[in-house]
Structure formats: C-alpha cells, structure tokens
Motif scaffolding. Sequence first.
Motif, mmCIF file in Angstrom:
data_model
loop_
_atom_site.group_PDB
_atom_site.id
_atom_site.type_symbol
_atom_site.label_atom_id
_atom_site.label_comp_id
_atom_site.label_asym_id
_atom_site.label_seq_id
_atom_site.Cartn_x
_atom_site.Cartn_y
_atom_site.Cartn_z
ATOM 1 N N SER A 113 37.411 -25.782 -55.253
ATOM 2 C CA SER A 113 38.149 -26.105 -54.030
ATOM 3 C C SER A 113 38.566 -27.568 -53.932
ATOM 4 C CB SER A 113 37.297 -25.753 -52.798
ATOM 5 O OG SER A 113 36.085 -26.493 -52.803
ATOM 6 N N ARG A 128 51.061 -30.423 -51.179
ATOM 7 C CA ARG A 128 50.446 -29.126 -51.429
ATOM 8 C C ARG A 128 50.161 -29.003 -52.926
ATOM 9 N NH1 ARG A 128 53.649 -24.914 -53.400
ATOM 10 N NH2 ARG A 128 55.811 -25.507 -53.804
ATOM 11 N N SER A 137 47.618 -25.365 -48.877
ATOM 12 C CA SER A 137 47.646 -26.652 -48.195
ATOM 13 C C SER A 137 46.299 -27.349 -48.309
ATOM 14 C CB SER A 137 48.014 -26.451 -46.715
ATOM 15 O OG SER A 137 47.052 -25.607 -46.100
ATOM 16 N N ILE A 138 46.316 -28.627 -48.007
ATOM 17 C CA ILE A 138 45.093 -29.433 -48.049
ATOM 18 C C ILE A 138 44.443 -29.392 -46.666
ATOM 19 C CG2 ILE A 138 44.125 -31.677 -48.593
ATOM 20 C CD1 ILE A 138 45.569 -30.228 -50.908
ATOM 21 N N ASP A 139 43.214 -28.907 -46.607
ATOM 22 C CA ASP A 139 42.521 -28.811 -45.316
ATOM 23 C C ASP A 139 41.836 -30.116 -44.935
ATOM 24 O OD1 ASP A 139 43.137 -26.043 -44.766
ATOM 25 O OD2 ASP A 139 41.747 -25.530 -46.370
ATOM 26 N N SER A 159 40.242 -27.791 -50.083
ATOM 27 C CA SER A 159 40.787 -26.689 -49.308
ATOM 28 C C SER A 159 39.702 -25.649 -49.082
ATOM 29 C CB SER A 159 41.981 -26.058 -50.028
ATOM 30 O OG SER A 159 42.430 -24.901 -49.344
#
Length: 280
Positions: A113, A128, A137-139, A159
């Motif tokens: 992740s 992204r 997308s990047i969390d 992510s």
Amino acid sequence: MGENTDNNKIIDNTLQDENFEFKYNFLNLPWDDRTNKSKAGIVTLLIAIFVATMALVVNSFILHYRDFQHIRKYSNLSESCFRVKIDDYRFVARIYSVATQQVLCIGAVLSKSSVLVNGVCVKSGPIRIPRCKKGFSIDFFESMHHDGVFSKRLVLLSSYESIQGCSETIKIGSSLDWTQKVYILGRPRSVGRTLSRQHVSLAGKEFVDTNTNKHLWSNYTICVKDLAPCPIRAGDLMLQNGKLFGLASTSVQRFGIACFGNLSLVSRQLKEVDADIVID
C-alpha cells in the motif's frame, strides 16, 4: 448690417490664410535644403534603426537555434538510452498528475500500500498511481526530511487500497557494496510503458558536488559516475543486487556524475510508518 459683418470675417480669414507661412521641421525638411550636419543626423538615425533591427533579428535567430540544438541534443540522449519494459520491473510505480495526465516521475513500491517518491513529485498538485488499467488515489502521505535530495524531503505515498495484485515490492538495502556497480532505472522522455536502464560505477564516498548542490553532503548521498548518454531525472531509482539504495536527488548532472539520496538514513522512519516495508 449682419451681412457686412459676415463678409468682413470671411475677408479676415482669407488674409490670415494668405499670410500663413509653412514651416519645416527636422523630419519634413527637403534633403537639398538640409545642412551637412542635418544630413549626417538623418543618416546616423537610419543606420541606428537598421542596426537595432538586425540585432533583434540575429538575437531571435540565435535563441531559436540554441533551443533547437538543446531539444535535438536532449532527444538524442533519450534515444540512446537502453530501454526495458516496465512490466519486467513491477516494483516501479509511475506517478501521474491528475490535472495533466502526464507522468511526473517514478517511485518504488515498498509495500502492498506504499510507494516512495522524491518530494519533487508531489509539488505539481494532486497525483495518482496506476494500478493495472486504472489508478488509485493517495489517501495519505508521510513526508521525511532528507538533506541528500534537492527538495530536502522524501514522501511515502499510501493508500487504503492494495496494489499487490498488479505490482511487486522491493527491499531497501542497508549495506552498499562500493566495489560493485549499481544500475539506474529511470523515466524516459518518450511516452510508453518503458524505462531507461544503465549500469554505472560508484563515485566514492568522498565526492560532493558543491558547485550545484551545496547541501548535498557525502554522508547523505550516493554519487555515481561513468553515466551513459541517458538523462537522469529526480526520483529515478538506484539499485544493487535487487535492492533499492537511493532515489535521484535532482535532474542536474555535472561532468557525468549524478547523486542519489541515501535511503539507509530514513529506513527506520519508513519502517515506523509502514511495518510491511522490508529493510535488508
């Protein structure tokens, strides 16, 4: 009486027109009536205008020629790169701009992740990372200070989605063998699913490029030499024996030498942020 008054006004106006004397100025004075000094002034003015115009034309041509030469040289460098398929290096992630859909740089997949990139990559707005035929997308991201890169920071992009199905992870190396060569994976100039790859020699621990990056101290960087005619961009990956040791500090190369941020200095921080990252 009114008619006589109007006639007098007409006569006065006619007299004023007849007494009017046209006066020449510097610009409309006939050539034959000019003095030698005036003629010399006109010739000097015309020569100055001509010289200034030609100077502008020549300067524009030189600038255009330099840009053309730069583009052609850069293109030739890119064309001379040894290309490899990105699918053969599944630990390499391409970082895209959401706004322009252009590849900004590449990063290294360190866990299912998380992706590590140079801080320069996150300066162009939302980004992204592709996963298979789509992207996620990047969390959240974790920024780490690093004096060995031009941006002075590395960024771990994470992510909540797992990217394990379409990628592989790479270990961060802890002990670099200075007697062996390393290889660099980089983002090529052309569009496509390819990477540039080149084998290079280590420049030694004593090398510091103080002319361009005074903050790049030798204990924070790993510099390489004997580069192939192939551009290196900020964030490109430096590997040895299948392990990741550095991210390119900047796109600037001087005298065939480029420097990479030493990842061993932030390995503990990376492990604290994501326990799945392997340090070996």
